[in-house]
Design a protein around this motif. Structure first.
Motif, PDB file in Angstrom:
ATOM      1  N   SER A 125      50.973 -17.547  43.577  1.00 49.15           N
ATOM      2  CA  SER A 125      51.137 -17.451  42.122  1.00 49.15           C
ATOM      3  C   SER A 125      52.607 -17.448  41.732  1.00 49.15           C
ATOM      4  CB  SER A 125      50.476 -16.177  41.596  1.00 49.15           C
ATOM      5  OG  SER A 125      49.111 -16.159  41.917  1.00 49.15           O
ATOM      6  N   ALA A 126      53.469 -16.954  42.610  1.00 47.01           N
ATOM      7  CA  ALA A 126      54.910 -16.958  42.332  1.00 47.01           C
ATOM      8  C   ALA A 126      55.418 -18.390  42.163  1.00 47.01           C
ATOM      9  CB  ALA A 126      55.668 -16.246  43.442  1.00 47.01           C
ATOM     10  N   LEU A 127      54.833 -19.312  42.917  1.00 48.53           N
ATOM     11  CA  LEU A 127      55.221 -20.721  42.767  1.00 48.53           C
ATOM     12  C   LEU A 127      54.856 -21.229  41.376  1.00 48.53           C
ATOM     13  CD1 LEU A 127      54.078 -22.116  46.222  1.00 48.53           C
ATOM     14  CD2 LEU A 127      56.410 -21.552  45.498  1.00 48.53           C
ATOM     15  N   GLY A 128      53.701 -20.820  40.889  1.00 45.68           N
ATOM     16  CA  GLY A 128      53.287 -21.204  39.541  1.00 45.68           C
ATOM     17  C   GLY A 128      54.255 -20.678  38.493  1.00 45.68           C
ATOM     18  N   VAL A 129      54.748 -19.471  38.698  1.00 48.35           N
ATOM     19  CA  VAL A 129      55.727 -18.898  37.775  1.00 48.35           C
ATOM     20  C   VAL A 129      57.008 -19.724  37.804  1.00 48.35           C
ATOM     21  CG1 VAL A 129      57.202 -16.887  37.335  1.00 48.35           C
ATOM     22  CG2 VAL A 129      54.769 -16.568  37.861  1.00 48.35           C
ATOM     23  N   LEU A 130      57.478 -20.092  38.989  1.00 50.53           N
ATOM     24  CA  LEU A 130      58.698 -20.892  39.098  1.00 50.53           C
ATOM     25  C   LEU A 130      58.540 -22.252  38.424  1.00 50.53           C
ATOM     26  CD1 LEU A 130      59.789 -20.075  42.755  1.00 50.53           C
ATOM     27  CD2 LEU A 130      60.779 -19.211  40.623  1.00 50.53           C
ATOM     28  N   VAL A 131      57.414 -22.893  38.670  1.00 47.36           N
ATOM     29  CA  VAL A 131      57.162 -24.197  38.040  1.00 47.36           C
ATOM     30  C   VAL A 131      57.100 -24.030  36.524  1.00 47.36           C
ATOM     31  CG1 VAL A 131      55.469 -26.058  37.798  1.00 47.36           C
ATOM     32  CG2 VAL A 131      56.057 -25.199  40.069  1.00 47.36           C
ATOM     33  N   GLY A 132      56.427 -22.987  36.068  1.00 44.91           N
ATOM     34  CA  GLY A 132      56.336 -22.728  34.626  1.00 44.91           C
ATOM     35  C   GLY A 132      57.695 -22.485  33.998  1.00 44.91           C
ATOM     36  N   LEU A 133      58.561 -21.746  34.689  1.00 38.23           N
ATOM     37  CA  LEU A 133      59.903 -21.499  34.161  1.00 38.23           C
ATOM     38  C   LEU A 133      60.736 -22.770  34.131  1.00 38.23           C
ATOM     39  CD1 LEU A 133      60.660 -18.051  35.795  1.00 38.23           C
ATOM     40  CD2 LEU A 133      60.287 -18.528  33.365  1.00 38.23           C
ATOM     41  N   HIS A 134      60.598 -23.595  35.165  1.00 43.41           N
ATOM     42  CA  HIS A 134      61.290 -24.899  35.156  1.00 43.41           C
ATOM     43  C   HIS A 134      60.817 -25.724  33.957  1.00 43.41           C
ATOM     44  CE1 HIS A 134      63.754 -25.183  38.803  1.00 43.41           C
ATOM     45  NE2 HIS A 134      62.856 -24.415  39.385  1.00 43.41           N
ATOM     46  N   ARG A 135      59.531 -25.705  33.705  1.00 44.72           N
ATOM     47  CA  ARG A 135      58.959 -26.461  32.581  1.00 44.72           C
ATOM     48  C   ARG A 135      59.480 -25.928  31.241  1.00 44.72           C
ATOM     49  NH1 ARG A 135      53.412 -26.180  33.595  1.00 44.72           N
ATOM     50  NH2 ARG A 135      53.713 -27.967  34.938  1.00 44.72           N
ATOM     51  N   CYS A 136      59.472 -24.613  31.071  1.00 46.32           N
ATOM     52  CA  CYS A 136      59.977 -24.010  29.828  1.00 46.32           C
ATOM     53  C   CYS A 136      61.445 -24.358  29.604  1.00 46.32           C
ATOM     54  CB  CYS A 136      59.810 -22.492  29.865  1.00 46.32           C
ATOM     55  SG  CYS A 136      58.114 -21.912  29.739  1.00 46.32           S
ATOM     56  N   ALA A 137      62.228 -24.276  30.669  1.00 52.88           N
ATOM     57  CA  ALA A 137      63.647 -24.602  30.556  1.00 52.88           C
ATOM     58  C   ALA A 137      63.840 -26.065  30.175  1.00 52.88           C
ATOM     59  CB  ALA A 137      64.362 -24.292  31.874  1.00 52.88           C
ATOM     60  N   ALA A 138      63.092 -26.952  30.825  1.00 54.17           N
ATOM     61  CA  ALA A 138      63.216 -28.381  30.527  1.00 54.17           C
ATOM     62  C   ALA A 138      62.844 -28.676  29.073  1.00 54.17           C
ATOM     63  CB  ALA A 138      62.342 -29.192  31.480  1.00 54.17           C
ATOM     64  N   GLN A 139      61.810 -28.014  28.573  1.00 54.65           N
ATOM     65  CA  GLN A 139      61.402 -28.221  27.178  1.00 54.65           C
ATOM     66  C   GLN A 139      62.485 -27.756  26.212  1.00 54.65           C
ATOM     67  OE1 GLN A 139      57.621 -26.172  27.064  1.00 54.65           O
ATOM     68  NE2 GLN A 139      56.499 -27.992  27.721  1.00 54.65           N
ATOM     69  N   ALA A 140      63.291 -26.793  26.638  1.00 54.39           N
ATOM     70  CA  ALA A 140      64.383 -26.288  25.810  1.00 54.39           C
ATOM     71  C   ALA A 140      65.686 -27.052  26.065  1.00 54.39           C
ATOM     72  CB  ALA A 140      64.594 -24.797  26.074  1.00 54.39           C
ATOM     73  N   GLY A 141      65.613 -28.106  26.889  1.00 55.01           N
ATOM     74  CA  GLY A 141      66.794 -28.900  27.192  1.00 55.01           C
ATOM     75  C   GLY A 141      67.757 -28.211  28.143  1.00 55.01           C
ATOM     76  N   ARG A 142      67.212 -27.331  28.981  1.00 50.90           N
ATOM     77  CA  ARG A 142      68.034 -26.565  29.912  1.00 50.90           C
ATOM     78  C   ARG A 142      67.613 -26.855  31.347  1.00 50.90           C
ATOM     79  NH1 ARG A 142      67.985 -20.679  27.294  1.00 50.90           N
ATOM     80  NH2 ARG A 142      69.909 -20.419  28.458  1.00 50.90           N
ATOM     81  N   SER A 143      68.436 -26.452  32.284  1.00 49.78           N
ATOM     82  CA  SER A 143      68.107 -26.638  33.696  1.00 49.78           C
ATOM     83  C   SER A 143      68.022 -25.279  34.378  1.00 49.78           C
ATOM     84  CB  SER A 143      69.171 -27.499  34.380  1.00 49.78           C
ATOM     85  OG  SER A 143      70.418 -26.834  34.353  1.00 49.78           O
ATOM     86  N   CYS A 144      67.334 -25.251  35.513  1.00 51.65           N
ATOM     87  CA  CYS A 144      67.179 -24.022  36.296  1.00 51.65           C
ATOM     88  C   CYS A 144      67.830 -24.191  37.655  1.00 51.65           C
ATOM     89  CB  CYS A 144      65.703 -23.708  36.536  1.00 51.65           C
ATOM     90  SG  CYS A 144      64.844 -23.060  35.117  1.00 51.65           S
ATOM     91  N   ARG A 145      68.366 -23.102  38.129  1.00 51.55           N
ATOM     92  CA  ARG A 145      68.922 -23.045  39.478  1.00 51.55           C
ATOM     93  C   ARG A 145      68.352 -21.792  40.117  1.00 51.55           C
ATOM     94  NH1 ARG A 145      74.258 -20.698  40.580  1.00 51.55           N
ATOM     95  NH2 ARG A 145      74.454 -20.777  42.817  1.00 51.55           N
ATOM     96  N   LEU A 146      67.631 -21.940  41.197  1.00 56.42           N
ATOM     97  CA  LEU A 146      66.997 -20.827  41.882  1.00 56.42           C
ATOM     98  C   LEU A 146      67.906 -20.320  42.989  1.00 56.42           C
ATOM     99  CD1 LEU A 146      64.401 -19.125  42.170  1.00 56.42           C
ATOM    100  CD2 LEU A 146      63.563 -20.873  43.738  1.00 56.42           C
ATOM    101  N   VAL A 147      68.168 -19.022  42.998  1.00 59.25           N
ATOM    102  CA  VAL A 147      68.987 -18.416  44.046  1.00 59.25           C
ATOM    103  C   VAL A 147      68.207 -17.281  44.701  1.00 59.25           C
ATOM    104  CG1 VAL A 147      71.198 -19.019  42.987  1.00 59.25           C
ATOM    105  CG2 VAL A 147      70.146 -16.827  42.463  1.00 59.25           C
ATOM    106  N   GLY A 148      68.502 -17.041  45.967  1.00 52.06           N
ATOM    107  CA  GLY A 148      67.888 -15.934  46.676  1.00 52.06           C
ATOM    108  C   GLY A 148      66.410 -16.098  46.969  1.00 52.06           C
TER     109      GLY A 148
END
Length: 98
Positions: free
Chosen positions: A49-72
């Protein structure tokens, strides 16, 4: 860069709430920098389910015209991403745990 920290636990039980809370945090920062850093270093108890959260956050960021960088990202979560065939998606900008 705006930093957002993932919680210690993301399982099926918490996933929806975590995604909603972090998506709301992202939406509340409309004038923030275009890049968002997702810090997964605190994540110790999780399932796919954590993967689903990451994908969802990437999607939300992209819709807002932003990018994500995952660390740690924990190695075990990276293995799950490989198993599910989405390692390239969640690894965009990823830096491993120190």
């Amino acid at each position: 860069m705006t930093a957002m920290r993932l919680p210690e636990r993301i399982t099926l039980r918490e996933a929806r709430g975590v995604l909603q809370a972090l998506a709301a945090e992202l939406a509340a920062q409309p004038g923030a920098p275009a890049a968002i850093e997702l810090d997964a270093s605190a994540l110790v108890q999780f399932d796919s389910s954590a993967l689903g959260v990451l994908v969802g956050l990437h999607r939300c960021a992209a819709q807002a015209g932003r990018s994500c960088r995952l660390v740690g990202m924990p190695p075990r979560l990276n293995e799950l991403a490989r198993l599910y065939g989405i390692s390239e998606l969640v690894a965009l900008g990823t830096q491993g745990a120190a």
